[in-house]
Write a protein that holds these residues in place. Structure first.
Motif, PDB file in Angstrom:
ATOM      1  N   LEU A 738       0.826  -1.208   0.000  1.00 20.86           N
ATOM      2  CA  LEU A 738       0.000   0.000   0.000  1.00 20.86           C
ATOM      3  C   LEU A 738       0.858   1.256   0.000  1.00 20.86           C
ATOM      4  O   LEU A 738       0.499   2.278  -0.612  1.00 20.86           O
ATOM      5  N   ALA A 739       2.028   1.190   0.672  1.00 20.87           N
ATOM      6  CA  ALA A 739       2.935   2.340   0.669  1.00 20.87           C
ATOM      7  C   ALA A 739       3.490   2.593  -0.729  1.00 20.87           C
ATOM      8  O   ALA A 739       3.660   3.746  -1.151  1.00 20.87           O
ATOM      9  N   VAL A 740       3.773   1.512  -1.457  1.00 23.31           N
ATOM     10  CA  VAL A 740       4.236   1.665  -2.844  1.00 23.31           C
ATOM     11  C   VAL A 740       3.165   2.336  -3.691  1.00 23.31           C
ATOM     12  O   VAL A 740       3.452   3.230  -4.512  1.00 23.31           O
ATOM     13  N   LEU A 741       1.916   1.927  -3.507  1.00 25.43           N
ATOM     14  CA  LEU A 741       0.825   2.545  -4.263  1.00 25.43           C
ATOM     15  C   LEU A 741       0.720   4.032  -3.936  1.00 25.43           C
ATOM     16  O   LEU A 741       0.496   4.864  -4.834  1.00 25.43           O
ATOM     17  N   ARG A 742       0.905   4.383  -2.659  1.00 25.55           N
ATOM     18  CA  ARG A 742       0.896   5.805  -2.298  1.00 25.55           C
ATOM     19  C   ARG A 742       2.065   6.533  -2.947  1.00 25.55           C
ATOM     20  O   ARG A 742       1.934   7.676  -3.422  1.00 25.55           O
ATOM     21  N   ALA A 743       3.216   5.876  -2.973  1.00 24.79           N
ATOM     22  CA  ALA A 743       4.422   6.516  -3.506  1.00 24.79           C
ATOM     23  C   ALA A 743       4.329   6.763  -5.007  1.00 24.79           C
ATOM     24  O   ALA A 743       4.926   7.715  -5.513  1.00 24.79           O
ATOM     25  N   ILE A 744       3.600   5.919  -5.737  1.00 25.67           N
ATOM     26  CA  ILE A 744       3.496   6.098  -7.186  1.00 25.67           C
ATOM     27  C   ILE A 744       2.313   6.959  -7.579  1.00 25.67           C
ATOM     28  O   ILE A 744       2.011   7.081  -8.768  1.00 25.67           O
ATOM     29  N   GLY A 745       1.612   7.527  -6.583  1.00 25.19           N
ATOM     30  CA  GLY A 745       0.615   8.527  -6.937  1.00 25.19           C
ATOM     31  C   GLY A 745      -0.804   8.287  -6.453  1.00 25.19           C
ATOM     32  O   GLY A 745      -1.683   9.124  -6.685  1.00 25.19           O
ATOM     33  N   PHE A 746      -1.075   7.152  -5.798  1.00 23.47           N
ATOM     34  CA  PHE A 746      -2.431   6.923  -5.285  1.00 23.47           C
ATOM     35  C   PHE A 746      -2.721   7.935  -4.167  1.00 23.47           C
ATOM     36  O   PHE A 746      -1.919   8.135  -3.259  1.00 23.47           O
ATOM     37  N   ARG A 748      -5.097   9.296  -0.933  1.00 24.51           N
ATOM     38  CA  ARG A 748      -5.707   8.591   0.205  1.00 24.51           C
ATOM     39  C   ARG A 748      -7.099   8.086  -0.139  1.00 24.51           C
ATOM     40  O   ARG A 748      -7.485   6.984   0.254  1.00 24.51           O
ATOM     41  N   ILE A 749      -7.856   8.892  -0.872  1.00 26.00           N
ATOM     42  CA  ILE A 749      -9.215   8.482  -1.253  1.00 26.00           C
ATOM     43  C   ILE A 749      -9.157   7.265  -2.169  1.00 26.00           C
ATOM     44  O   ILE A 749      -9.930   6.316  -2.021  1.00 26.00           O
ATOM     45  N   GLN A 750      -8.211   7.286  -3.143  1.00 30.42           N
ATOM     46  CA  GLN A 750      -8.094   6.147  -4.052  1.00 30.42           C
ATOM     47  C   GLN A 750      -7.670   4.888  -3.316  1.00 30.42           C
ATOM     48  O   GLN A 750      -8.162   3.793  -3.600  1.00 30.42           O
ATOM     49  N   LEU A 751      -6.743   5.042  -2.352  1.00 30.05           N
ATOM     50  CA  LEU A 751      -6.300   3.883  -1.587  1.00 30.05           C
ATOM     51  C   LEU A 751      -7.445   3.328  -0.733  1.00 30.05           C
ATOM     52  O   LEU A 751      -7.643   2.107  -0.648  1.00 30.05           O
ATOM     53  N   GLY A 752      -8.180   4.245  -0.098  1.00 34.29           N
ATOM     54  CA  GLY A 752      -9.341   3.791   0.671  1.00 34.29           C
ATOM     55  C   GLY A 752     -10.381   3.129  -0.222  1.00 34.29           C
ATOM     56  O   GLY A 752     -10.991   2.114   0.152  1.00 34.29           O
ATOM     57  N   THR A 756     -11.816  -0.678   0.045  1.00 33.47           N
ATOM     58  CA  THR A 756     -13.266  -0.859   0.148  1.00 33.47           C
ATOM     59  C   THR A 756     -13.787  -1.721  -0.990  1.00 33.47           C
ATOM     60  O   THR A 756     -14.641  -2.595  -0.789  1.00 33.47           O
ATOM     61  N   ALA A 757     -13.263  -1.496  -2.212  1.00 33.77           N
ATOM     62  CA  ALA A 757     -13.709  -2.292  -3.359  1.00 33.77           C
ATOM     63  C   ALA A 757     -13.317  -3.750  -3.191  1.00 33.77           C
ATOM     64  O   ALA A 757     -14.105  -4.653  -3.497  1.00 33.77           O
ATOM     65  N   ALA A 822      -9.677   0.818   5.771  1.00 34.30           N
ATOM     66  CA  ALA A 822      -9.452   1.805   4.721  1.00 34.30           C
ATOM     67  C   ALA A 822      -8.993   3.133   5.326  1.00 34.30           C
ATOM     68  O   ALA A 822      -8.077   3.789   4.806  1.00 34.30           O
ATOM     69  N   TRP A 823      -9.618   3.525   6.421  1.00 34.91           N
ATOM     70  CA  TRP A 823      -9.229   4.785   7.084  1.00 34.91           C
ATOM     71  C   TRP A 823      -7.801   4.701   7.604  1.00 34.91           C
ATOM     72  O   TRP A 823      -7.011   5.637   7.447  1.00 34.91           O
TER      73      TRP A 823
END
Length: 837
Positions: A738-746, A748-752, A756-757, A822-823
């Motif tokens: 999840l940290a990698v996804l944040r680092a490449i541009g996700f 917080r809303i997209q990660l949540g 959720t999905a 998610a939060w």
């Protein structure tokens, strides 16, 4: 080293307090469900047993006559000529309490001097000041009675007061000479009088309902039986107890099914919780193994932590189970219309066996559930223990093995159901089917999400969502299985109830063809042929039907006889399930044939064309079974005989009720008023509109199954705890991903949204799998469990609403469970997740 390994495990628990809380909650909920259901079941059984013991006491045999009872002279003959000293006469009859809204009360006439030794207790106070005065008043005063304390309190009377009752269209004032203590509430619904007083009040001079006996050996039994005149039978007291035992089993059958489902769900919760705990700490276990920890120490760490969680969860689960049990007992008590049984069941019974079962499930079950993953983690090489991909490869191999075992369990359950005929075997087969289907759930969900991912090749986010569920099968597999079992229970029970309810309503519409029904709540009440002729002559009345209900005593219990003066035009109201309709009608009208209900046919193994013997006033007579009809009025079954034939054979002209059919064009309200005027002043006689009977019957039916609402709530709690535990463990284990996804541009809303999905897909997979599983469960409940318990047949009705509700519940629980993970994932800084890279 061992202490260091154990401390590492404890610290791992305290570092994740939310997951620890979820683990404890999972165990507690599983324990609470099992204990609550079991205590409700035990309370129902104890209440029924107490009611049975209050009736039979220490008596061994009972003497019954025909519909008119027994001549009093027979009791005198038993004591004087045959020397049977342990004998007590009994006369029972219904009265209504004028001051309590015409509430029915059973007046029980006894001989207070000889009754107590037979029953082990007496309604008449046997100790205390004034005892001789009480006995003297009861024996000499023709209007004296003894009331149980509960009835006296309900009526607001004390010793020395009076109560007014209605019987035979007349009011009688009775003098309350004493109030009997009734700590066990076994005497609720009764009033006690001397036998002579009861005969005078009930208008049955010289008659008895039965004679209770204690006969010490077979010679005494044979001597008494040989001395009885024709038409009078000696019945073992166990026969009546047997009938009540069957009623107890029938009452408990649905609770037994729910308890079984609760046990399965509870086991899955425990296994689900402990599996997540072990899988989550695999990396820590790998590090400990790398620095020198032995396999034995790793096993000790995991099992000791499992014992701690099991102990905490069991402690809370027992307390929650007691609260749940009280609520379920209240629901079961409300579903009973029998006042004494209702009062008895409301006295909550805490059985040590139920508590022991809860402790065994919580503590031992937690440790056993942790053994397979703990053993696998302890034996895997340290490098592989820290490798996530190795874990998932093992999870997929395990899912295939589980699916294979699931297929074997399904096959075994099917063989048990087909090859057996008993109810216990049916429950065993049902358990095997549920277990087998649940073992198929992880592999089925993985294949489903993989197939769905292939349908969206151009949408990487959608593929990431779908692939994530299948790629994390070590986390999601058990959660999907637990969720599928919970939701399938909701679907299966809902479809069964819908099928039963639909069949029940159709049966009501077919059976209640008359416009009005006139009936009495009292045995031998004031509905008779004279009243029937007056009703038939009223303007607007086309014709009436006469009916009589009688319980015929026999050596193996009681046979419910329904004598019906049925006309040709009312014949269509019977749903004939076996036999030719026209031939059955001709045999029924001739008096040579009888109709039997499905439960009676099932319990006695009878088919159309076979014969059954009934003891009549003219001796034993044999009747041919002309047809088998559907009837939900009694779980024990009834025998339907043409009333003129019944009158001739049983010498009984009394009536239990009348069915009134209106002529075309008559004004319903006006006829209703004429009927009310015709029965005015007749005690216990009521005129009821067919529509009100149907509405009341459906309301009673719904009340019987109100406990299923609790099952739905419990399933929702199971779903939430199971899924939120899986998502929390998955989120913690995927922190770097999840940290990698944040680092490449996700964002917080997209990660949540991603988490959720994925949770929604998990819920959808479980919901879709639970639909066929729930339908299979419903089919088994309708055609196997209920049929073997009651002998009823039902139409299998599948409406879309329970299926949609089940899938919606699964998705909703999964989405709700995803909120916190998610939060938390959205708030985690990427640098913290990438620290080890």
């Amino acid at each position: 080293m061992t202490q260091s390994v154990l401390r590492a495990g404890r610290r791992a628990l305290w570092r994740h307090p939310v997951q620890l809380l979820l683990a404890v909650a999972g165990v507690a909920l599983g324990v609470a469900v099992v204990i609550g259901m079991d205590l409700a079941n035990q309370s129902a059984g104890t209440a029924m047993r107490q009611s049975m013991e209050a009736v039979t006491g220490r008596i061994t045999h009972q003497i019954f006559g025909g519909p008119e009872g027994l001549p009093e002279a027979l009791y005198v003959k038993l004591r004087t000529r045959l020397g049977v000293q342990q004998a007590a006469p009994v006369l029972a009859g219904g009265v209504t309490l004028a001051a309590a809204g015409n509430r029915p009360l059973t007046l029980l006439g006894i001989d207070p001097i000889v009754d107590a030794p037979l029953r082990g207790a007496s309604a008449v106070p046997q100790q205390g000041e004034g005892e001789q005065g009480i006995l003297q008043d009861l024996l000499l005063d023709p209007g004296s009675v003894v009331l149980p304390a509960e009835e006296a309190q309900r009526l607001g009377v004390v010793a020395g007061g009076t109560v007014t009752v209605q019987v035979g269209g007349q009011q009688r004032r009775l003098h309350v000479v004493a109030v009997a203590e009734d700590s066990d509430h076994d005497l609720s619904g009764y009033a006690f009088a001397d036998i002579a007083t009861a005969q005078e009040v009930l208008g049955r001079i010289g008659r008895l309902s039965r004679i209770d006996l204690i006969l010490g050996n077979a010679d005494a039994v044979n001597r008494v039986r040989a001395a009885l005149p024709p038409g009078i039978v000696l019945v073992p007291a166990a026969a009546r107890a047997n009938a009540m035992q069957q009623m107890r089993a029938a009452f408990q059958i649905n609770l037994t099914a729910f308890s079984l489902l609760a046990l399965v769900i509870g086991l899955f919760l425990v296994f689900n919780t402990m599996s997540f705990m072990v899988v989550q700490r695999r990396r820590m276990i790998g590090i400990l193994r790398a620095v020198g920890a032995t396999r034995r120490q790793i096993l000790a760490q995991v099992l000791s932590d499992a014992a701690l969680i099991g102990l905490l969860g069991t402690a809370f689960g027992v307390l929650l189970g007691l609260v749940l049990g009280v609520g379920l007992v209240d629901l079961v008590g409300r579903s009973s219309t029998h006042s004494s049984f209702h009062e008895a069941i409301m006295r909550f019974q805490i059985e040590p066996f139920s508590l022991a079962k809860g402790f065994l499930l919580g503590i031992v079950g937690s440790m056993l559930a942790a053994v397979p993953p703990a053993f696998e983690a302890a034996t895997v090489p340290p490098r592989a223990a820290m490798d996530r991909s190795e874990l998932e490869r093992q999870a997929h191999r395990g899912a295939r093995w589980a699916a294979g075992f699931g297929g074997v369990a399904l096959l075994a359950g099917g063989v048990i159901l087909v090859a057996s005929s008993g109810l216990i075997a049916a429950f065993t087969g049902l358990f095997a089917v549920i277990l087998g289907a649940s073992l198929l759930a992880p592999l089925a969900s993985a294949r489903l999400t993989t197939a769905m991912a292939r349908l969206v090749p151009q949408r990487p986010i959608a593929r990431l969502v779908l692939r994530g569920v299948a790629a994390s099968l070590s986390r999601t597999g058990v959660a999907i299985a637990a969720l599928a079992v919970a939701i399938s229970a909701v679907i299966g029970v809902a479809v069964m109830i819908d099928s039963f309810r639909g069949s029940f309503i159709v049966w009501l519409q077919q059976s209640l063809r008359a416009d009005f029904y006139i009936a009495t709540t009292q045995e031998g009440g004031t509905v008779d042929d004279a009243l029937a002729k007056r009703i038939e002559s009223l303007p607007g009345v086309a014709y009436i039907t006469r009916s009589r209900h009688y319980r015929l005593p026999s050596a193996d219990g009681f046979t419910a006889i329904w004598a019906l003066g049925l006309e040709r035009r009312g014949w269509q109201s019977f749903d004939i399930r076996a036999g030719d309709r026209e031939a059955a009608w001709l045999a029924f009208r001739s008096g040579r044939g009888v109709l039997i209900s499905e439960p009676y046919a099932y319990k006695h193994g009878l088919q159309v064309g076979e014969t059954l013997a009934l003891r009549t006033a003219l001796g034993e007579r044999t009747f041919r079974v002309a047809g088998i009809f559907r009837d939900y009025g009694s779980p024990y079954g009834v025998v339907l005989i043409y009333r003129p034939a019944y009158q001739r054979l049983f010498a009984d002209d009394r009536l239990s009720g009348l069915g009134v059919y209106l002529s075309a064009g008559s004004e319903r309200g006006a006829v209703h008023q004429r009927l009310e005027a015709a029965v005015a002043g007749l005690a216990g006689v009521r005129v009821r509109d067919t529509q009100s009977i149907r509405e009341h019957s459906v309301a009673v039916f719904d009340q019987e199954f109100v406990i299923t609402s609790v099952l739905r709530l419990l399933a929702a709690m199971v779903a939430f705890v199971g899924v939120v535990g899986a998502l929390m463990a998955l989120q913690l284990d995927r922190s770097r991903e999840l940290a990698v996804l944040r680092a490449i541009g996700f964002t917080r809303i997209q990660l949540g949204g991603l988490i959720t999905a994925q949770s929604g897909v998990l819920g959808l997979a479980a919901g879709l799998f639970s639909v066929p599983m729930g339908l299979l469960l419903a089919w088994l409940l309708v055609f196997v469990i209920n049929h073997r318990a009651f002998g009823w047949s039902m139409e299998f009705t599948i409406s879309p609403m329970p299926l949609l509700e089940g899938v919606g519940l699964a998705i909703g629980a999964a989405l709700l469970a995803a909120l916190y993970p998610a939060w938390r994932a959205a708030r985690t800084l990427p640098a913290r997740g990438l620290r080890e890279e």
